[in-house]
Design a protein around this motif. Structure first.
Motif, PDB file in Angstrom:
ATOM      1  N   LEU A  36       1.075  30.329  83.320  1.00  0.00           N
ATOM      2  CA  LEU A  36       1.590  31.041  84.369  1.00  0.00           C
ATOM      3  C   LEU A  36       1.435  30.223  85.866  1.00  0.00           C
ATOM      4  O   LEU A  36       0.797  29.356  85.765  1.00  0.00           O
ATOM      5  CB  LEU A  36       0.566  32.291  84.536  1.00  0.00           C
ATOM      6  CG  LEU A  36       0.871  33.349  83.484  1.00  0.00           C
ATOM      7  CD1 LEU A  36      -0.386  34.457  83.621  1.00  0.00           C
ATOM      8  CD2 LEU A  36       1.953  33.942  83.335  1.00  0.00           C
ATOM      9  N   TRP A  37       2.077  30.698  86.584  1.00  0.00           N
ATOM     10  CA  TRP A  37       2.027  30.082  88.158  1.00  0.00           C
ATOM     11  C   TRP A  37       1.361  30.938  88.849  1.00  0.00           C
ATOM     12  O   TRP A  37       1.834  32.276  88.927  1.00  0.00           O
ATOM     13  CB  TRP A  37       3.523  29.604  88.464  1.00  0.00           C
ATOM     14  CG  TRP A  37       3.793  28.608  87.803  1.00  0.00           C
ATOM     15  CD1 TRP A  37       4.127  28.549  86.494  1.00  0.00           C
ATOM     16  CD2 TRP A  37       4.144  27.142  88.177  1.00  0.00           C
ATOM     17  NE1 TRP A  37       4.643  26.882  85.883  1.00  0.00           N
ATOM     18  CE2 TRP A  37       4.438  26.184  87.284  1.00  0.00           C
ATOM     19  CE3 TRP A  37       4.018  26.631  89.539  1.00  0.00           C
ATOM     20  CZ2 TRP A  37       4.708  24.695  87.385  1.00  0.00           C
ATOM     21  CZ3 TRP A  37       4.254  25.136  89.754  1.00  0.00           C
ATOM     22  CH2 TRP A  37       4.620  24.344  88.610  1.00  0.00           C
ATOM     23  N   ARG A  38       0.880  30.571  89.972  1.00  0.00           N
ATOM     24  CA  ARG A  38       0.229  31.188  91.054  1.00  0.00           C
ATOM     25  C   ARG A  38       1.201  32.101  91.766  1.00  0.00           C
ATOM     26  O   ARG A  38       0.868  33.487  92.160  1.00  0.00           O
ATOM     27  CB  ARG A  38      -0.595  30.216  92.239  1.00  0.00           C
ATOM     28  CG  ARG A  38      -1.571  29.558  91.242  1.00  0.00           C
ATOM     29  CD  ARG A  38      -2.583  28.616  92.352  1.00  0.00           C
ATOM     30  NE  ARG A  38      -3.211  29.320  93.334  1.00  0.00           N
ATOM     31  CZ  ARG A  38      -3.769  29.154  94.374  1.00  0.00           C
ATOM     32  NH1 ARG A  38      -3.541  27.535  94.915  1.00  0.00           N
ATOM     33  NH2 ARG A  38      -4.471  29.833  95.422  1.00  0.00           N
ATOM     34  N   GLU A  39       2.174  31.774  92.391  1.00  0.00           N
ATOM     35  CA  GLU A  39       3.160  32.667  93.016  1.00  0.00           C
ATOM     36  C   GLU A  39       3.551  33.798  92.505  1.00  0.00           C
ATOM     37  O   GLU A  39       3.475  34.809  93.114  1.00  0.00           O
ATOM     38  CB  GLU A  39       4.420  31.828  93.570  1.00  0.00           C
ATOM     39  CG  GLU A  39       4.024  30.430  94.496  1.00  0.00           C
ATOM     40  CD  GLU A  39       3.643  29.318  93.519  1.00  0.00           C
ATOM     41  OE1 GLU A  39       3.170  28.201  94.300  1.00  0.00           O
ATOM     42  OE2 GLU A  39       3.539  29.424  92.478  1.00  0.00           O
ATOM     43  N   PRO A  40       4.014  33.843  91.150  1.00  0.00           N
ATOM     44  CA  PRO A  40       4.426  34.995  90.627  1.00  0.00           C
ATOM     45  C   PRO A  40       3.240  36.093  90.173  1.00  0.00           C
ATOM     46  O   PRO A  40       3.298  37.233  90.170  1.00  0.00           O
ATOM     47  CB  PRO A  40       4.962  34.545  89.125  1.00  0.00           C
ATOM     48  CG  PRO A  40       5.572  33.273  89.280  1.00  0.00           C
ATOM     49  CD  PRO A  40       4.752  32.643  90.297  1.00  0.00           C
ATOM     50  N   SER A  62      -2.845  28.073  80.850  1.00  0.00           N
ATOM     51  CA  SER A  62      -2.978  27.259  81.730  1.00  0.00           C
ATOM     52  C   SER A  62      -2.436  28.279  83.282  1.00  0.00           C
ATOM     53  O   SER A  62      -1.769  28.981  83.044  1.00  0.00           O
ATOM     54  CB  SER A  62      -2.480  26.095  82.117  1.00  0.00           C
ATOM     55  OG  SER A  62      -1.050  26.000  82.192  1.00  0.00           O
ATOM     56  N   LEU A  63      -3.181  27.731  84.465  1.00  0.00           N
ATOM     57  CA  LEU A  63      -2.610  28.356  85.410  1.00  0.00           C
ATOM     58  C   LEU A  63      -2.043  27.102  86.411  1.00  0.00           C
ATOM     59  O   LEU A  63      -2.692  26.125  86.680  1.00  0.00           O
ATOM     60  CB  LEU A  63      -3.459  29.029  86.332  1.00  0.00           C
ATOM     61  CG  LEU A  63      -2.847  29.856  87.569  1.00  0.00           C
ATOM     62  CD1 LEU A  63      -1.943  30.762  87.422  1.00  0.00           C
ATOM     63  CD2 LEU A  63      -4.197  30.388  88.460  1.00  0.00           C
ATOM     64  N   CYS A  64      -0.825  27.142  86.967  1.00  0.00           N
ATOM     65  CA  CYS A  64      -0.297  26.225  87.730  1.00  0.00           C
ATOM     66  C   CYS A  64      -0.130  26.801  89.074  1.00  0.00           C
ATOM     67  O   CYS A  64       0.285  27.792  89.277  1.00  0.00           O
ATOM     68  CB  CYS A  64       1.075  25.737  87.091  1.00  0.00           C
ATOM     69  SG  CYS A  64       0.829  24.640  85.587  1.00  0.00           S
ATOM     70  N   ARG A  65      -0.229  26.028  90.132  1.00  0.00           N
ATOM     71  CA  ARG A  65      -0.997  24.730  90.275  1.00  0.00           C
ATOM     72  C   ARG A  65      -1.819  24.830  91.306  1.00  0.00           C
ATOM     73  O   ARG A  65      -1.538  25.399  92.245  1.00  0.00           O
ATOM     74  CB  ARG A  65      -0.192  23.535  89.798  1.00  0.00           C
ATOM     75  CG  ARG A  65       0.732  23.299  91.298  1.00  0.00           C
ATOM     76  CD  ARG A  65       1.824  22.219  91.357  1.00  0.00           C
ATOM     77  NE  ARG A  65       2.416  22.078  92.429  1.00  0.00           N
ATOM     78  CZ  ARG A  65       3.827  22.453  92.946  1.00  0.00           C
ATOM     79  NH1 ARG A  65       4.529  22.783  91.675  1.00  0.00           N
ATOM     80  NH2 ARG A  65       4.140  22.399  94.212  1.00  0.00           N
ATOM     81  N   ALA A  66      -2.692  23.840  91.419  1.00  0.00           N
ATOM     82  CA  ALA A  66      -3.612  23.726  92.427  1.00  0.00           C
ATOM     83  C   ALA A  66      -3.518  21.962  92.863  1.00  0.00           C
ATOM     84  O   ALA A  66      -2.359  21.583  92.366  1.00  0.00           O
ATOM     85  CB  ALA A  66      -4.936  23.943  92.155  1.00  0.00           C
ATOM     86  N   GLY A  67      -4.107  21.487  93.551  1.00  0.00           N
ATOM     87  CA  GLY A  67      -4.300  20.234  93.940  1.00  0.00           C
ATOM     88  C   GLY A  67      -3.696  20.070  95.488  1.00  0.00           C
ATOM     89  O   GLY A  67      -4.255  20.638  95.991  1.00  0.00           O
ATOM     90  N   PHE A  68      -3.001  19.135  95.427  1.00  0.00           N
ATOM     91  CA  PHE A  68      -2.413  18.697  96.693  1.00  0.00           C
ATOM     92  C   PHE A  68      -3.375  18.472  97.876  1.00  0.00           C
ATOM     93  O   PHE A  68      -3.494  19.098  98.878  1.00  0.00           O
ATOM     94  CB  PHE A  68      -1.294  19.777  97.252  1.00  0.00           C
ATOM     95  CG  PHE A  68       0.095  19.779  96.337  1.00  0.00           C
ATOM     96  CD1 PHE A  68       1.060  19.077  97.208  1.00  0.00           C
ATOM     97  CD2 PHE A  68       0.010  20.256  95.177  1.00  0.00           C
ATOM     98  CE1 PHE A  68       2.152  18.883  96.333  1.00  0.00           C
ATOM     99  CE2 PHE A  68       1.157  20.181  94.523  1.00  0.00           C
ATOM    100  CZ  PHE A  68       2.523  19.398  95.137  1.00  0.00           C
TER     101      PHE A  68
END
Length: 276
Positions: A36-40, A62-68
Motif C-alpha cells: 500500500l501507499w500512504r496517499e490512498p 509494505s507501506l510506501c513510502r517515507a524517507g525524504f
C-alpha cells in the motif's frame, strides 16, 4: 493456487488509479497480499483501511513510502514517525524509505550524512512500534532529485549500526539490475537478516520520456529475473514478493485487467525459475 502464486503481492502503485478497496478485493479473491501507499490510505482513512484489510483477510507486505530526510528537519522526522505509526496500524511489517534528493543548500555527501542522522533518530521508534525501516536504493539516475542511496552495498552500510528488525533493505530489480556487485550484496543482506522487501519490475529499452514511469511488465525487459529470484531464495528468504510497476500505459488501463496480467506474468517468471 500454486506455491509460487502464494508469494505474490500486488503493489497498489501498479494500478495507481484503481480504487484501493477494489485492489484489496482482488487480492482477497486470489489469496494475494498487497503493498500500500500512504496517499490512498489517507484518502480512505487509516482506521477504515485497516478494518477493511482485516475483514478481507489480506496481508500488507509494505507501506510506501517515507524517507525524504536528506535534510532531517524536525518536520521530516515527525512525518516519518507518523508513517511508522500508519505502518503499524495497518499490520504491515515494513515501511519503505526513499532517502530523498540533494538539498538545495547541500551536496550529495551532506545528503548522505543526513540519511545517517535521520535513521539514528527513527530506528528506536520503529523498534517500539514493531516496524522495520527498509532502505530502498534507487537507480543512480534518480540520485539528484529523489534518492542519494544508489547501491545495495551503501544501503547495507547505512543499516549496519542498527538491529535487523529495526532497519533493513529493499531489493528492487528495477533499481539494482545494473550493479555487478549486487549478487554479493544480496548474499550479505541475507546473512545479516536485512532483506525486508523484495520487489520485481523489468527494465525496458528504450526508456520512455518519463523515466520514473518506465518500469516494464515482468518478462518484457532485459533483467535476468531468474537469477535474482534464485539469489534471494538462496539466502533463505521465503517472504512475499511484490510487483511494483510505475508505467503510464498500465495506469491508463482498468485495474482488474492490470492485476490479472501482472499476476500471470509473476507466475510465469517464477515458474520458469522454479523449473530451471
Amino acid at each position: 493456487m500454486t506455491d509460487i502464486l502464494e508469494r505474490f503481492s500486488f503493489n497498489h502503485a501498479t494500478a495507481k488509479f484503481w480504487d484501493q478497496r477494489e485492489a484489496i478485493d482482488a487480492c482477497a479473491r486470489t489469496g494475494s497480499a498487497i503493498g500500500l501507499w500512504r496517499e490512498p490510505v489517507a484518502e480512505q482513512g487509516l482506521a477504515s483501511t485497516a478494518e477493511y484489510l482485516q475483514d478481507a483477510g489480506v496481508p500488507v507486505t509494505s507501506l510506501c513510502r517515507a524517507g525524504f530526510f536528506t535534510d532531517p528537519t524536525p518536520e521530516a522526522i515527525e512525518d516519518n514517525k507518523r508513517a511508522i505509526d500508519e505502518t503499524a496500524a495497518l499490520g504491515a511489517p515494513t515501511l519503505v524509505l526513499v532517502s530523498g534528493p540533494i538539498p538545495e543548500a547541500g551536496t550529495i555527501d551532506s545528503a548522505r550524512e543526513g540519511v545517517k542522522e535521520a535513521l539514528s533518530l527513527l530506528a528506536p521508534y520503529a523498534i517500539e512500534q514493531g516496524v522495520t525501516l527498509a532502505i530502498e536504493p534507487l537507480h543512480p539516475m534518480f540520485a539528484s532529485d529523489r534518492c542519494v542511496v544508489t547501491t545495495l552495498a551503501e544501503a547495507l552500510d547505512l543499516a549496519a549500526p542498527f538491529a535487523p528488525e529495526a532497519v533493513g533493505v529493499v531489493i528492487d530489480t528495477y533499481h539494482l539490475w545494473w550493479d555487478p556487485e549486487v549478487w554479493n550484496g544480496i548474499t550479505r543482506a541475507g546473512a545479516e537478516g536485512r532483506i525486508a522487501s523484495f520487489q520485481l519490475a523489468d527494465w525496458i529499452t528504450p526508456l520512455p520520456a518519463g523515466v520514473l514511469t518506465g518500469r516494464g511488465q515482468l518478462g518484457d525487459g532485459c533483467i535476468d529475473m531468474r537469477r535474482y529470484l534464485d539469489a534471494v531464495d538462496a539466502t533463505g528468504f521465503t517472504g512475499k514478493i511484490e510487483v511494483e510497476l510505475f508505467n503510464d500505459a498500465l495506469w491508463a488501463r482498468p485495474g482488474q485487467e492490470v492485476f490479472d496480467e501482472t499476476r500471470a506474468a509473476f507466475e510465469g517468471v517464477l515458474t520458469k525459475a522454479a523449473r530451471a
